[in-house]
Design a protein around this motif. Structure first.
Motif, PDB file in Angstrom:
ATOM      1  N   MET A   1       0.725  -1.295   0.092  1.00  0.00           N
ATOM      2  CA  MET A   1       0.038  -0.051   0.029  1.00  0.00           C
ATOM      3  C   MET A   1       0.916   1.200  -0.058  1.00  0.00           C
ATOM      4  N   LEU A   2       2.003   1.090   0.899  1.00  0.00           N
ATOM      5  CA  LEU A   2       2.681   2.450   1.063  1.00  0.00           C
ATOM      6  C   LEU A   2       3.537   2.693  -0.313  1.00  0.00           C
ATOM      7  N   VAL A   3       3.751   1.494  -1.067  1.00  0.00           N
ATOM      8  CA  VAL A   3       4.772   1.775  -2.099  1.00  0.00           C
ATOM      9  C   VAL A   3       3.740   2.413  -3.265  1.00  0.00           C
ATOM     10  N   TYR A   4       2.745   2.120  -3.392  1.00  0.00           N
ATOM     11  CA  TYR A   4       1.696   2.712  -4.198  1.00  0.00           C
ATOM     12  C   TYR A   4       1.402   4.250  -3.929  1.00  0.00           C
ATOM     13  N   ALA A   5       1.330   4.326  -2.369  1.00  0.00           N
ATOM     14  CA  ALA A   5       1.082   5.853  -1.979  1.00  0.00           C
ATOM     15  C   ALA A   5       2.417   6.741  -2.502  1.00  0.00           C
ATOM     16  N   LEU A   6       3.442   5.870  -2.338  1.00  0.00           N
ATOM     17  CA  LEU A   6       4.597   6.858  -2.508  1.00  0.00           C
ATOM     18  C   LEU A   6       4.763   7.116  -3.870  1.00  0.00           C
ATOM     19  N   GLN A   7       4.520   6.359  -4.752  1.00  0.00           N
ATOM     20  CA  GLN A   7       4.620   6.477  -6.327  1.00  0.00           C
ATOM     21  C   GLN A   7       3.641   7.400  -6.824  1.00  0.00           C
ATOM     22  N   PHE A   8       2.520   7.527  -6.266  1.00  0.00           N
ATOM     23  CA  PHE A   8       1.361   8.333  -6.354  1.00  0.00           C
ATOM     24  C   PHE A   8       2.082   9.678  -6.106  1.00  0.00           C
ATOM     25  N   ALA A   9       2.599   9.847  -4.769  1.00  0.00           N
ATOM     26  CA  ALA A   9       2.888  11.041  -4.495  1.00  0.00           C
ATOM     27  C   ALA A   9       4.174  11.655  -5.248  1.00  0.00           C
ATOM     28  N   PHE A  10       5.024  10.788  -5.518  1.00  0.00           N
ATOM     29  CA  PHE A  10       6.180  11.156  -6.413  1.00  0.00           C
ATOM     30  C   PHE A  10       5.516  11.954  -7.890  1.00  0.00           C
ATOM     31  N   GLY A  11       4.662  11.187  -8.147  1.00  0.00           N
ATOM     32  CA  GLY A  11       4.098  11.548  -9.537  1.00  0.00           C
ATOM     33  C   GLY A  11       3.367  12.924  -9.489  1.00  0.00           C
ATOM     34  N   LEU A  12       2.763  13.133  -8.418  1.00  0.00           N
ATOM     35  CA  LEU A  12       1.837  14.608  -8.299  1.00  0.00           C
ATOM     36  C   LEU A  12       2.963  15.689  -7.912  1.00  0.00           C
ATOM     37  N   PHE A  13       4.094  15.304  -7.238  1.00  0.00           N
ATOM     38  CA  PHE A  13       5.150  16.126  -6.760  1.00  0.00           C
ATOM     39  C   PHE A  13       5.851  16.574  -8.143  1.00  0.00           C
ATOM     40  N   GLY A  14       6.096  15.462  -8.904  1.00  0.00           N
ATOM     41  CA  GLY A  14       6.945  15.979 -10.193  1.00  0.00           C
ATOM     42  C   GLY A  14       5.785  16.848 -11.206  1.00  0.00           C
ATOM     43  N   LEU A  15       4.613  16.474 -11.282  1.00  0.00           N
ATOM     44  CA  LEU A  15       3.702  17.645 -11.633  1.00  0.00           C
ATOM     45  C   LEU A  15       3.647  18.910 -11.410  1.00  0.00           C
ATOM     46  N   SER A  16       3.653  18.871 -10.165  1.00  0.00           N
ATOM     47  CA  SER A  16       3.738  20.131  -9.105  1.00  0.00           C
ATOM     48  C   SER A  16       4.770  20.909  -9.816  1.00  0.00           C
ATOM     49  N   LEU A  17       6.064  20.225  -9.744  1.00  0.00           N
ATOM     50  CA  LEU A  17       7.345  21.095 -10.159  1.00  0.00           C
ATOM     51  C   LEU A  17       7.222  21.395 -11.628  1.00  0.00           C
ATOM     52  N   LEU A  18       6.717  20.604 -12.476  1.00  0.00           N
ATOM     53  CA  LEU A  18       6.476  21.038 -13.741  1.00  0.00           C
ATOM     54  C   LEU A  18       5.517  22.328 -13.997  1.00  0.00           C
ATOM     55  N   MET A  19       4.616  22.285 -13.263  1.00  0.00           N
ATOM     56  CA  MET A  19       3.588  23.231 -13.436  1.00  0.00           C
ATOM     57  C   MET A  19       4.461  24.630 -12.818  1.00  0.00           C
ATOM     58  N   ASN A  20       5.057  24.479 -11.590  1.00  0.00           N
ATOM     59  CA  ASN A  20       5.805  25.653 -11.093  1.00  0.00           C
ATOM     60  C   ASN A  20       6.908  26.386 -12.236  1.00  0.00           C
ATOM     61  N   ILE A  21       7.475  25.371 -12.807  1.00  0.00           N
ATOM     62  CA  ILE A  21       8.469  25.706 -13.764  1.00  0.00           C
ATOM     63  C   ILE A  21       7.707  26.300 -14.930  1.00  0.00           C
ATOM     64  N   LEU A  22       6.614  26.056 -15.284  1.00  0.00           N
ATOM     65  CA  LEU A  22       5.810  26.752 -16.393  1.00  0.00           C
ATOM     66  C   LEU A  22       5.608  28.124 -16.000  1.00  0.00           C
ATOM     67  N   ARG A  23       5.138  28.264 -14.679  1.00  0.00           N
ATOM     68  CA  ARG A  23       4.939  29.686 -14.178  1.00  0.00           C
ATOM     69  C   ARG A  23       6.128  30.533 -13.953  1.00  0.00           C
ATOM     70  N   LEU A  24       7.465  29.655 -13.684  1.00  0.00           N
ATOM     71  CA  LEU A  24       8.621  30.472 -13.842  1.00  0.00           C
ATOM     72  C   LEU A  24       8.849  31.038 -15.183  1.00  0.00           C
ATOM     73  N   ILE A  25       8.813  30.188 -16.079  1.00  0.00           N
ATOM     74  CA  ILE A  25       9.125  30.699 -17.390  1.00  0.00           C
ATOM     75  C   ILE A  25       8.100  31.634 -17.810  1.00  0.00           C
ATOM     76  N   ARG A  26       6.628  31.571 -17.481  1.00  0.00           N
ATOM     77  CA  ARG A  26       5.792  32.437 -18.252  1.00  0.00           C
ATOM     78  C   ARG A  26       5.670  33.775 -17.710  1.00  0.00           C
ATOM     79  N   GLY A  27       6.092  33.705 -16.169  1.00  0.00           N
ATOM     80  CA  GLY A  27       6.159  35.139 -15.541  1.00  0.00           C
ATOM     81  C   GLY A  27       4.681  35.577 -15.194  1.00  0.00           C
ATOM     82  N   PRO A  28       4.018  36.803 -15.677  1.00  0.00           N
ATOM     83  CA  PRO A  28       4.541  37.649 -16.113  1.00  0.00           C
ATOM     84  C   PRO A  28       5.627  38.498 -15.799  1.00  0.00           C
TER      85      PRO A  28
END
Lengths: 89, 162, 120
Positions: free
Chosen positions: A1-28
């Protein structure tokens, strides 16, 4: 169970980081970029804590604490620079 | 006693911080923590130009618990606003007249406002008598001001007696 | 990872998923809210609970598998203290640069010059 929770969390945090980088690039504006950087710091320290659970080691704790402190100082210094054009008055 | 431990709450906080950092409660770490908790306030006391006394410690604990609950509520609140597909938000910049005096209570109130539902403190007025608040989604600004006054400012006034 | 009792497994998973979801929602808000002051709300609030959930999970995990461990609390306390401060400074910077606000923002400032940061 914990393995799946961790993998899910890794995925979500990765997506969050991507969105943050998008905001970092877009500014304005510069404060938007500083805010995005601040969020990147916080998300990556949470990611480090999760990595500690994944590898069953406490070695990442100090790194996470240091990221928290340096991230805060960096945000404050950048915001202060925008406000005054100077960091230490 | 007051000479040796000028700021007891601060010393207690330092000791807790030290023990958490060591992640271990043994005689050695406790003793070293105790020494540090006494020496650091003595050394840095001259830099503290904001004398504040905590008059009602129990009320402060209650305030902290209320704050924790409100943080969870505010997280759900913001999450709903973000996830609602085409909901028009109504932001507002509100002036909040302060009844509190003293820099520590005002700082705590401003931080509380930032952490609780829908509001962020943006600026302290030049005369120090009002706060500028940005609210994310507000129908009735007057009600928001009254709620903050009732829920937080009244308690802080009691805790710090100012 | 080591084997865990059933209840600890479920509880830790719950806290981690909760924290990750809130951190994700906060970042989503950072991306899609309309103006800077509104965007400021999402990360400052949601990351406290996001990191808080992960910290709770980590604390429980190490307390169950290893010795009793509370030091992750330091990170939560630190973020809890600093998130409002960095939000306040960024809001000050946003006001100072006079960034445009969303068009249905109600500006209720009676004396806007009270809140400027310019030396006059």
């Amino acid at each position: 169970m914990l393995v799946y929770a961790l993998q899910f969390a890794f995925g979500l945090f990765g997506l969050s980081l991507l969105m943050n980088i998008l905001r970092l690039i877009r500014g304005p504006h510069l404060p938007d970029r500083i805010l995005a950087l601040d969020t990147i710091y916080i998300n990556s320290l949470a990611l480090l804590l999760l990595l500690g659970i994944w590898h069953n080691t406490m070695a990442y704790f100090e790194a996470a604490l240091l990221i928290a402190m340096l991230g805060f100082i960096g945000t404050v210094a950048a915001a202060k620079f925008l406000l005054r054009g100077d960091i230490i008055e | 006693m007051t000479k040796l431990i000028p700021a007891p709450w601060w010393s207690a906080f330092l000791l807790c911080f030290w023990l958490l950092l060591q992640n271990d409660v043994s005689v050695g770490t406790s003793l070293l923590g105790l020494i540090l908790a006494i020496l650091i306030p003595l050394y840095t006391l001259r830099a503290r130009d904001y004398p504040t006394t905590l008059h009602r410690p129990l009320l402060a604990v209650q305030y902290f618990l209320i704050l924790l609950v409100d943080i969870v509520v505010s997280n759900l609140d913001i999450a709903l606003i973000i996830l609602m597909p085409r909901k028009r938000i109504q932001p507002a910049l509100i002036e909040f007249p302060l009844d509190l005096t003293g820099s520590v209570p005002i700082t705590i109130l401003a931080s509380t406002i930032s952490l609780t539902p829908g509001t962020i403190s943006a600026e302290l007025g030049r005369d120090g008598r009002s706060l500028l608040i940005h609210a994310l989604n507000v129908q009735d600004p007057e009600a928001t001001v009254q709620q903050i006054k009732q829920r937080y400012e009244r308690r802080l006034k009691e805790i710090f007696q100012c | 990872m080591t084997d865990l009792p059933q209840w600890a497994d479920l509880l830790i998973s719950f806290f981690i998923v909760l924290g990750a979801s809130f951190a994700f929602i906060g970042s989503l808000g950072l991306l899609r809210l309309p103006d800077f002051m509104a965007r400021l709300h999402a990360p400052t609030k949601n990351t406290t609970l996001g990191v808080g959930g992960v910290v709770m999970g980590s604390m429980l995990y190490f307390s169950v598998t290893d010795a009793f461990s509370l030091h992750e609390l330091l990170i939560a306390i630190f973020l809890f203290l600093t998130a409002p401060i960095s939000a306040h400074l960024l809001a000050k910077a946003g006001l100072h640069l006079e960034l445009e606000l969303n068009e249905n923002t109600k500006d209720l400032r009676k004396k806007p010059e009270q809140y400027t940061d310019k030396d006059s």
